[in-house]
Design an enzyme around this catalytic site. Structure first.
Site, short mmCIF file in Angstrom:
data_model
loop_
_atom_site.label_atom_id
_atom_site.label_comp_id
_atom_site.label_asym_id
_atom_site.label_seq_id
_atom_site.Cartn_x
_atom_site.Cartn_y
_atom_site.Cartn_z
N HIS A 1 8.36 -10.05 -5.52
CA HIS A 1 8.75 -10.36 -6.91
C HIS A 1 9.91 -11.34 -6.86
CE1 HIS A 1 6.61 -6.52 -7.25
NE2 HIS A 1 6.38 -6.83 -8.52
N HIS B 1 7.34 -13.87 -12.55
CA HIS B 1 7.66 -12.48 -12.21
C HIS B 1 7.21 -12.13 -10.79
CE1 HIS B 1 8.27 -8.18 -12.84
NE2 HIS B 1 7.06 -7.96 -12.38
N GLU C 1 16.78 14.65 -22.05
CA GLU C 1 16.45 15.13 -20.71
C GLU C 1 16.20 13.98 -19.73
OE1 GLU C 1 15.21 18.56 -23.38
OE2 GLU C 1 14.97 16.37 -23.40
N HIS D 1 5.86 25.62 -25.64
CA HIS D 1 7.07 25.96 -24.88
C HIS D 1 6.78 26.92 -23.72
CE1 HIS D 1 8.98 23.92 -28.13
NE2 HIS D 1 10.21 24.28 -27.79
#
Length: 659
Positions: free
Chosen positions: A20, A251, A399, A461
């Site tokens: 890259h 890229h 999270e 959950h």
């Protein structure tokens, strides 16, 4: 000097046949400005604790980092290594892989993870600085960042947290080239990216990313501002490659010898592949020595510390534990069996850590807005913009960033990180869990609400599949203690681990005692699985279970023994530790030739290795349901009666097959 980065990258990518090029060619001036003017480092001492940290968050552009490490004089990156880019065994892997002795702070590649790791490093520095002072801890964290890192959701989470905590020693160097793999960023975004940082409380500068003087000035300005900094560097992707610069192909499109020849003409670089002229290389090597005097002065300050202060500082840096920590855990074991079980299994973990707090000031606890049901903030002050000495990080409902910043804290060193949330949300941390395992970092991911036992919150959950997914991660220890004694034993084993992460699995419901006061102080859980109760008479049945289901296995054993069937109960708090035991121990625990029945309030994926061809399993076959926890165990047949019936059926089948 910037062209040296470009040409080394081009030569390595052409030789490898892939790579890259966009990042090393587009960010060459940014990197040159950082390493020659601002970065505090010594190439001869890559592990100097007070060095500035550098994270290549856009890790696909790895040749930028490898070229810098070679040019500045890191021993692991001589010119022969650069010629082996992307070859098996090379230090120049396709994406950077953590090796601090080589100069690589973290493994990067999954976009967004690196920039959130940098957040964790800045948190670690801020806390350690508050504890030990500027003379011992005073460094910065810099991250090379691409558009992709900021498009990933974890990027926005870290922007919010860093701004909220006012982490003034964190600087992002954004490769603002408006190109991703698909093409223009206009294909997928339309907002003002820099404005996202401003409204989150960052110091934002926008400069020409190919203007060395402007870059120098922008980097100098970050030292004067108490906010985290974004330097938006307007660049041209793959600058220097006439065929590809400024285009989508810049890229990672394949490069050819003709591209390298054209770049040499356009950049006035009349040198053969992998050759850097002596005057340019000397200037780079001088940059690699810029921090030597600062390092030696730092070493002198450490040497001059009073003996006790120096010992404590060095203990923290080395990841050692204070004397007496094991005594705390063993005292807890003795006391726990004499009191009623906790109202919630996760509070066992909270109690343990409350007791460890005086002996582990380097432990930082990150929690995703779940303090009330997880209880780990007792005796902990919050880490805030005003109070850096706090050990409890309120991460909000984030999270993704929480897991990655915990990884960054561990990578920084001097911190024992815990990241707390419900097990059902572990997939939000999945990239961080995987990167912690891949890097072998001692991160503790603590999960509560581990099964259908959480009850009425329902199947969203109830993480029936999560245990299997965590156990699938190479290098991850998954610990699901059955009671308070096992929890203390597991923590005793885990706190000594320095080569990988641990996932802790705790129940919301109470965990009844399965161990007694007369068990002695041997750590039976340290071997991963052990015979909790041996059979009375010849063993015919072996019941295997983890966590809250061990108590069900104990009840089932009573019924089977009452029928004259010799039954052993095996508790398996950590499969990974059991796998490390010798074959003789494993056979003795599993009971070869016996009928085996496993029980866990989760799907059975992976249990076959312990149960064998004739084994039976009592657990979940699909997702859960909403209802009271005890009723759900009955509804799904996770009961001692079901375990007994499976054992009897298996014995009958074995008897029939034997005839």
């Amino acid at each position: 000097m910037a062209h040296a980065i470009r040409m080394l990258a081009i030569d390595a990518i052409v030789r490898a046949g892939e790579g890259h090029q966009g990042v090393p060619l587009g960010m060459a001036e940014i990197a040159t400005a950082l390493y020659t003017r601002s970065l505090k480092f010594d190439a001869q001492a890559p592990e100097w604790p007070d060095r500035d940290r550098v994270v290549l968050s856009n890790g696909h552009g790895s040749m930028l980092l490898y070229a810098l490490l070679h040019l500045t004089g890191y021993a692991a990156f001589d010119i022969e290594q650069l010629k082996t880019f992307r070859e098996l065994g090379s230090h120049c892997e396709g994406h950077p892989e953590r090796n601090v002795a080589h100069g690589i702070e973290v493994t990067t590649g999954p976009l967004g993870q690196g920039v959130a790791n940098a957040l964790g490093m800045a948190v670690a520095e801020a806390y350690l600085n508050a504890r030990f002072g500027d003379a011992l801890v005073n460094h910065r964290t810099w991250a090379f960042v691409g558009d992709g890192c900021l498009q990933e959701g974890v990027g926005q989470e870290m922007i919010q947290l860093a701004g909220h905590w006012r982490l003034g020693k964190l600087t992002l160097l954004w490769d603002d080239n408006a190109i991703t793999d698909d093409g223009s960023t206009a294909l997928s975004i339309s907002e003002n990216v820099a404005e996202r940082f401003r409204v989150a409380g960052w110091h934002v500068q926008q400069v020409d990313g190919h203007d060395l003087e402007a870059l120098d000035a922008a980097m100098a300005a970050v030292y004067e501002d108490p906010r985290p900094s974004l330097i938006a560097c307007k660049t041209i992707i793959a600058r220097g490659l006439a065929r590809l610069q400024g285009q989508r192909g810049g890229h990672s499109a394949k490069l050819f010898e003709q591209d390298a020849e054209q770049a040499r003409r356009d950049l006035d670089w009349p040198h053969p592949p992998f050759v850097v002229p002596e005057d340019v290389l000397s200037a780079w090597r001088e940059a690699g020595q810029r921090g030597r005097q600062a390092r030696r002065a730092w070493q002198d300050r450490v040497q001059a510390l009073p003996a006790r202060e120096r010992a404590e500082f060095e203990r923290v840096l080395q990841g050692g534990l204070r004397e007496g920590w094991r005594d705390v855990l063993r005292r807890y074991r003795r006391e726990a069996v004499q009191t009623a079980p906790q109202s919630s299994g996760i509070f066992i973990c909270a109690d343990l850590h409350q007791r460890l707090t005086p002996l582990m000031p380097e432990r930082l606890i990150a929690c995703a807005d779940l303090e009330a049901p997880m209880g780990h903030k007792r005796d902990q002050a919050a880490f805030t913009a005003e109070h850096r000495a706090g050990t409890y990080l309120h991460c909000g409902v984030r999270e993704h960033a929480m897991g990655a910043l915990a990884v960054g804290m561990a990578a920084h060193g001097g911190i024992v990180p815990l990241a707390l949330t419900y097990l059902a949300f572990s997939d939000y941390e999945r990239p961080a869990l995987r990167m912690a395992a891949l890097m072998g970092l001692p991160v503790h991911f603590v999960f509560s609400h581990d099964s259908i036992g959480i009850g009425r919150n329902g199947p969203t959950h109830q993480p029936v599949e999560m245990l299997a997914s965590l156990r699938a991660l190479p290098g991850m220890w998954v610990m699901r203690p059955a009671d308070a004694v096992e929890a203390a034993e597991c923590w005793e084993a885990a706190l000594q681990r320095r080569d990988g992460p641990v996932s802790w699995i705790f129940a919301r419901q109470s965990l009844p005692h399965v161990r007694s006061a007369d068990d002695g102080m041997d750590n039976r859980s340290a071997r991963g699985a052990y015979v909790l109760l041996e059979a009375e008479g010849p063993r015919q049945v072996t019941l295997l279970a983890t966590g809250s289901e061990v108590a069900l296995a104990v009840q089932a054993r009573q019924h089977l023994q009452a029928q004259g069937i010799g039954t052993a109960v095996v508790s398996m708090p950590c499969w990974e530790l059991f796998e490390q035991q010798d074959e003789a121990y494993q056979r003795a625990v599993l009971g070869p030739g016996t009928v085996r029945v496993g029980c866990e309030a989760a799907v059975d994926f992976g249990w076959c290795r312990w149960l064998g061809e004739r084994g039976r399993f009592v657990g979940m076959r699909g997702f859960g349901a909403s209802g009271p926890g005890p009723r759900l165990y009955e509804h799904f047949g996770i009961t001692s009666q079901r375990i007994v019936q499976e054992a009897l059926d298996a014995l009958q089948q074995a008897s029939t097959q034997g005839r």
